[in-house]
Enzyme design. Structure first.
Site, PDB file in Angstrom:
ATOM      1  N   GLY A 357       0.825  -1.198   0.000  1.00 51.26           N
ATOM      2  CA  GLY A 357       0.000   0.000   0.000  1.00 51.26           C
ATOM      3  C   GLY A 357       0.856   1.243   0.000  1.00 51.26           C
ATOM      4  O   GLY A 357       2.068   1.162   0.191  1.00 51.26           O
ATOM      5  N   VAL A 361       0.265   4.335   5.508  1.00 51.74           N
ATOM      6  CA  VAL A 361      -1.027   3.724   5.819  1.00 51.74           C
ATOM      7  C   VAL A 361      -0.917   2.735   6.972  1.00 51.74           C
ATOM      8  O   VAL A 361      -1.881   2.085   7.334  1.00 51.74           O
ATOM      9  CB  VAL A 361      -1.660   3.016   4.601  1.00 51.74           C
ATOM     10  CG1 VAL A 361      -2.109   4.030   3.577  1.00 51.74           C
ATOM     11  CG2 VAL A 361      -0.692   2.025   4.005  1.00 51.74           C
ATOM     12  N   LYS A 363       1.685   0.188   7.429  1.00 51.17           N
ATOM     13  CA  LYS A 363       2.253  -1.142   7.188  1.00 51.17           C
ATOM     14  C   LYS A 363       3.292  -1.494   8.261  1.00 51.17           C
ATOM     15  O   LYS A 363       3.237  -2.551   8.879  1.00 51.17           O
ATOM     16  CB  LYS A 363       2.902  -1.190   5.793  1.00 51.17           C
ATOM     17  CG  LYS A 363       1.922  -0.911   4.679  1.00 51.17           C
ATOM     18  CD  LYS A 363       2.561  -1.014   3.315  1.00 51.17           C
ATOM     19  CE  LYS A 363       3.661   0.016   3.079  1.00 51.17           C
ATOM     20  NZ  LYS A 363       3.173   1.391   2.922  1.00 51.17           N
ATOM     21  N   THR A 364       4.206  -0.541   8.449  1.00 50.97           N
ATOM     22  CA  THR A 364       5.246  -0.779   9.433  1.00 50.97           C
ATOM     23  C   THR A 364       4.661  -0.936  10.823  1.00 50.97           C
ATOM     24  O   THR A 364       5.031  -1.832  11.576  1.00 50.97           O
ATOM     25  CB  THR A 364       6.235   0.403   9.438  1.00 50.97           C
ATOM     26  OG1 THR A 364       6.568   0.708   8.107  1.00 50.97           O
ATOM     27  CG2 THR A 364       7.457   0.074  10.234  1.00 50.97           C
ATOM     28  N   SER A 680      -3.134   4.343 -18.687  1.00 52.08           N
ATOM     29  CA  SER A 680      -4.492   4.662 -18.248  1.00 52.08           C
ATOM     30  C   SER A 680      -4.900   6.103 -18.536  1.00 52.08           C
ATOM     31  O   SER A 680      -6.015   6.496 -18.268  1.00 52.08           O
ATOM     32  CB  SER A 680      -4.668   4.338 -16.773  1.00 52.08           C
ATOM     33  OG  SER A 680      -3.962   5.277 -16.012  1.00 52.08           O
ATOM     34  N   LYS A 723      -7.808   5.601  -7.199  1.00 51.43           N
ATOM     35  CA  LYS A 723      -8.220   6.646  -8.137  1.00 51.43           C
ATOM     36  C   LYS A 723      -9.552   7.269  -7.719  1.00 51.43           C
ATOM     37  O   LYS A 723      -9.732   8.480  -7.789  1.00 51.43           O
ATOM     38  CB  LYS A 723      -8.314   6.059  -9.541  1.00 51.43           C
ATOM     39  CG  LYS A 723      -6.945   5.771 -10.139  1.00 51.43           C
ATOM     40  CD  LYS A 723      -7.068   5.145 -11.498  1.00 51.43           C
ATOM     41  CE  LYS A 723      -5.679   4.965 -12.120  1.00 51.43           C
ATOM     42  NZ  LYS A 723      -5.750   4.275 -13.417  1.00 51.43           N
TER      43      LYS A 723
HETATM   44  N1  LIG Z   1      -5.152   2.817  10.897  1.00 52.13           N
HETATM   45  C1  LIG Z   1      -4.302   3.492  11.673  1.00 52.13           C
HETATM   46  N2  LIG Z   1      -4.616   3.734  12.943  1.00 52.13           N
HETATM   47  C2  LIG Z   1      -3.755   4.408  13.737  1.00 52.13           C
HETATM   48  N3  LIG Z   1      -2.562   4.873  13.349  1.00 52.13           N
HETATM   49  C3  LIG Z   1      -2.196   4.638  12.094  1.00 52.13           C
HETATM   50  C4  LIG Z   1      -3.034   3.933  11.192  1.00 52.13           C
HETATM   51  N4  LIG Z   1      -2.411   3.833  10.025  1.00 52.13           N
HETATM   52  C5  LIG Z   1      -1.220   4.454  10.171  1.00 52.13           C
HETATM   53  N5  LIG Z   1      -1.077   4.938  11.414  1.00 52.13           N
HETATM   54  C6  LIG Z   1       0.067   5.659  11.942  1.00 52.13           C
HETATM   55  O1  LIG Z   1       0.655   6.395  10.903  1.00 52.13           O
HETATM   56  C7  LIG Z   1       2.071   6.429  11.015  1.00 52.13           C
HETATM   57  C8  LIG Z   1       2.724   5.998   9.737  1.00 52.13           C
HETATM   58  O2  LIG Z   1       2.512   4.608   9.542  1.00 52.13           O
HETATM   59  P1  LIG Z   1       3.651   3.621   9.055  1.00 52.13           P
HETATM   60  O3  LIG Z   1       4.973   4.204   9.270  1.00 52.13           O
HETATM   61  O4  LIG Z   1       3.352   2.305   9.629  1.00 52.13           O
HETATM   62  O5  LIG Z   1       3.322   3.634   7.535  1.00 52.13           O
HETATM   63  P2  LIG Z   1       3.865   2.669   6.406  1.00 52.13           P
HETATM   64  O6  LIG Z   1       2.671   2.240   5.624  1.00 52.13           O
HETATM   65  O7  LIG Z   1       4.693   1.628   6.971  1.00 52.13           O
HETATM   66  O8  LIG Z   1       4.716   3.619   5.516  1.00 52.13           O
HETATM   67  P3  LIG Z   1       6.081   3.260   4.748  1.00 52.13           P
HETATM   68  O9  LIG Z   1       5.712   2.310   3.662  1.00 52.13           O
HETATM   69  O10 LIG Z   1       6.529   4.593   4.212  1.00 52.13           O
HETATM   70  O11 LIG Z   1       6.997   2.702   5.760  1.00 52.13           O
HETATM   71  C9  LIG Z   1       2.420   5.567  12.179  1.00 52.13           C
HETATM   72  O12 LIG Z   1       2.664   6.349  13.299  1.00 52.13           O
HETATM   73  C10 LIG Z   1       1.167   4.737  12.397  1.00 52.13           C
HETATM   74  O13 LIG Z   1       1.017   4.381  13.735  1.00 52.13           O
END
Ligand SMILES: Nc1ncnc2c1ncn2[C@@H]1O[C@H](COP(=O)(O)OP(=O)(O)OP(=O)(O)O)[C@@H](O)[C@H]1O
Length: 774
Positions: A357, A361, A363-364, A680, A723
């Protein structure tokens, strides 16, 4: 030699693990009922019993078949009743006897025997003489080899005149195995007995010699070790006398002790010891010392046998995921399923979870939550930009500056052999002449191979089979196929504004307030403020920048509270700029009115969906097609296809049929933060051209996406959800999509589709009809 054979009946004492020869005097305890009864009977008559060995010494209640046929008639010289119903008896062997029948078996064995009484031998027989000499000299040699035979026994043997007695006494002293003794007892014929005995003594001698050799070898080894130890201790003492405390020597000794505690297999331990031995022998200023030291430190620091206790409780995992993340219902469900399957199968074999994603969002942070819920240590390996295979597997020690690869680094960091390792940005690895990191990674992930993962630097195999791997990626498109096949993909799409508001309220604000040392009561804000931050300071699918802005806000508030000694700061939509600076974005880039030649397209980027306004300008010229802005080759192809499509329909569309010769067309796609490419934008460019050529305006409240073919068909595209969310963000409610994407839209969550109007098209002509005003 004379043997007198007589028949008689006699009670039997069965013997366990013991064969008694004639002329032997010994005592033993009698405890079994069957023996005590026989003893009693003997004491009441001539005090003689037959001593018969048991074939199996463990047999508690022997029957006649369990006893040998030959035994020794013995005289009971003494009997002592012991407490606990046993008797100790002293017996003297008299003569051999062979059982020829059982008279009774209860309450003791009474047997009929042939008894063979020896009456001295004819020593004039040279054969017998030779046999005796052989046996005696073999016995003497044997006695010299071992301390097993007491000196007086040796002496008494030499004084024996009777050859039968001689054979029996030697047999009783030398022969060890019960079966061999029994065999000798059964040799009634004297010459045969001596021959057999001679053979057995030679064998015993051989065994003793082998035993001795082994002992000497072991002793030599021990001596060597002791000598080395002694020398080392001496060297230590000398060195400390000389003030050289930190000698390589004691260092090596310390390494040996540390390495020994790691629980390595013997083979691997020896490999490491070899390095330590090498270290010890190097001259004190050798540059190699540093290399070996670093290596040994690595070995010692790795968690060869350290584990955290994993706990798999689906409810705990669910709670932790809910605690840390808002929404993401489907994602959480998939993760729980995945973990449940792993638990049922009770191993980690199978696909690797891959969270895909746009950035921010979660993931980490989801991976971190999983680690926390399962009680595994968490480490992250960033794979972005990695091109060298050695980054995964390390360099061989022989290279200058060699180091282990990232996997081993991660394990050292994790401090356990069963951590959760996050393979971040698995889509960003590339491949070049230095090898293919993806295929090295495949080996790491393969449960058939990874129990013995070999890092080039470490050399000793490390067991990765208990590591749980989770990967993340922005897009699946750049992941090599074989790697992709090993992944179980879970997609996390972007958040809507509503979701972002909730995430900010429940998670990001409380987290940042705490992290910046604020108390809840010291800062006030409302939902409108959050919405403004989302709209005017961020433009993203995730919440990464939103969190960053909130953090900045909290920092400034903290500073203000300290500097101006305030109790509380209230943030409003009006004073927000004071804290975050001027707005970065306008609420939306919505084109406010219908314009000629300007069309809103929808693009997908690894960072989520985006709107893009494609502009087409037509001017008199010679039929040149010019493209500017950020355009890839695929987009250029689409633009050329659009020209052909329009030429084929010029008349119907009310366009000058010679436009392609008499006009120049200029297409511009404004540059975004990320380069865009992909087919697209085909429908968008075609629509912009038609509008510009026909001078008819395009509806500003429509967004579109779709690939085109030369015949004018509209083909499906990817990233539908992103999109649509992008169109939503800028307030466009009408979206034109390829007909074949209808099924994707049907599957979307309701919040994405809410208030939206979709038109699904099969041909470009339909697009023109909808989007271009008459
Ligand atoms: N659904 C959610 N509820 C609460 N906090 C969220 C949620 N989604 C993301 N966050 C918070 O947003 C911040 C960024 O998320 P994270 O670093 O995990 O993103 P990522 O998808 O791993 O990005 P990247 O691919 O750049 O590493 C974190 O502090 C995370 O806790």
């Amino acid at each position: 030699m004379m043997i007198a054979v007589t028949k008689r009946t006699i009670p039997v004492i069965p013997l366990r693990g013991l064969v008694v020869f004639p002329y032997m005097m010994l005592h033993f305890d009698v405890g079994r009922q069957i023996s005590l009864k026989a003893l009693e009977e003997a004491m009441n008559s001539d005090q003689q019993v037959l001593l018969l060995a048991q074939k199996d010494p463990k047999q508690e209640e022997p029957s006649p078949e369990d006893l040998y046929q030959y035994g020794t008639v013995a005289k009971i010289k003494q009997m002592l009743k012991l407490p606990s119903e046993t008797s100790r008896i002293l017996v003297e062997g008299l003569s051999r006897a062979k059982v020829i029948g059982y008279v009774s078996v209860d309450p003791y064995f009474l047997v009929e025997v042939e008894e063979y009484k020896e009456k001295g031998g004819n020593l004039d027989d040279p054969e017998l003489e030779a046999l005796i000499r052989n046996v005696v000299s073999a016995f003497e040699e044997y006695a010299r080899l071992t301390s097993r035979i007491p000196p007086d026994a040796i002496l008494s043997v030499t004084t024996i005149q009777n050859p039968g007695q001689l054979a029996d006494v030697i047999a009783a002293n030398v022969i060890v195995k019960l079966e061999d003794k029994q065999l000798l007892l059964e040799q009634v014929d004297l010459k045969e007995r001596l021959t057999k005995l001679y053979e057995l003594i030679l064998r015993e001698k051989e065994i003793i010699e082998i035993e001795r050799k082994i002992t000497i070898k072991v002793k030599k080894q021990i001596d060597k070790m002791q000598k080395e130890y002694y020398l080392r201790e001496q060297l230590k003492a000398i060195q400390s006398e000389l003030g050289e405390k930190d000698s390589l020597f004691s260092e090596a000794q310390e390494y040996r002790e540390q390495v020994q505690k790691l629980g390595l297999s013997n083979e691997n331990l020896q490999k490491v010891y070899k390095e330590i031995d090498r270290l010890e022998k190097l001259p004190p200023n050798s540059p190699e010392i540093g290399v070996i030291r670093t290596y040994l430190e690595w070995i010692i620091d790795l968690p060869w046998n350290v584990k955290s206790e994993e706990k798999i409780d689906i409810n705990v995992v669910k709670n932790v995921l809910d605690e840390d993340h808002y929404g993401l219902t489907k994602v959480k469900e998939r993760i729980l399923e995945y973990i449940a399957v792993r638990k049922l199968k009770n191993n980690l074999k199978g696909p690797i979870l891959c969270l895909v994603g746009p950035p921010g969002v979660g993931k980490t942070s989801i991976a971190k939550s999983i680690a926390r819920a399962l009680n595994r240590n968490y480490v992250r390996i960033s794979l972005g930009g990695l091109r060298d295979e050695a980054e995964i597997r390390g360099h061989r020690k022989t290279y200058v500056g060699a180091m282990p690869g990232r996997i081993i680094y991660a394990l050292r960091q994790a401090k356990t052999k069963n951590p959760l390792i996050l393979l971040d940005e698995i889509d960003k690895m590339s491949q070049d002449f230095r090898g293919d990191p993806a295929s090295a990674l495949l080996e790491v992930l393969d449960s058939e191979q990874n129990y013995a993962f070999r890092d080039h630097y470490v050399e000793i195999p490390f067991d990765l089979s208990e590591v749980m791997f989770i990967a993340t990626a922005n897009t699946l498109e750049t992941i090599p196929r074989p790697l992709l096949d090993r992944l179980e993909v879970i997609e996390i799409t972007g958040y809507t504004e509503e979701e972002k508001v909730e995430i900010a309220k429940r998670y990001l604000f409380p987290k940042q307030i705490e992290q910046n040392g604020l108390k809840k009561s010291q800062i006030r804000y409302d939902e409108a403020v959050i919405r403004d931050i989302i709209s005017f300071y961020t433009r993203e699918s995730g919440v990464r920048n939103l969190e960053r802005e909130i953090a900045r806000l909290c920092r400034r508030v903290a500073k203000e509270i300290l500097e101006e000694n305030k109790k509380m700061v209230r943030i409003t939509t009006r004073n927000l700029e004071k804290y975050l600076g001027v707005r970065k974005y306008r609420r939306d880039e919505l084109i406010e009115e219908d314009r000629i030649g300007i069309v809103t397209g929808l693009a997908w980027t690894p960072f989520g969906g985006e709107t893009l306004s494609v502009e087409a300008l037509v001017m008199p010229g010679s039929g040149k097609l010019e493209l500017t802005g950020q355009l890839g080759d695929v987009m250029k192809e689409s633009a050329k296809a659009a020209v052909s499509i329009i030429r084929a329909r010029a008349k119907e569309l009310g366009i000058d049929e010679n436009f392609y010769k008499e006009y120049d067309i200029h297409i511009h796609v404004p540059e975004g933060a990320i380069p865009k490419d992909g087919p697209s934008a085909g429908v968008t460019m075609a629509t912009a051209m038609v509008s510009a050529l026909s001078k008819k305006p395009v509806r500003h409240d429509v967004a579109m996406t779709g690939e085109i073919t030369l015949s004018g068909r509209v083909l499906p595209i990817g990233g539908v959800k992103e999109k649509i969310l992008a169109a939503k963000r800028v307030g466009i409610k009408n979206v034109i999509l390829p007909y074949e994407n209808k099924k994707d839209v049907d599957e979307l969550e309701d919040y994405v589709k809410k208030d939206m109007n979709f038109v699904f098209v099969k041909a470009i002509d339909e697009v023109f009809k909808i989007a271009i005003k008459e």
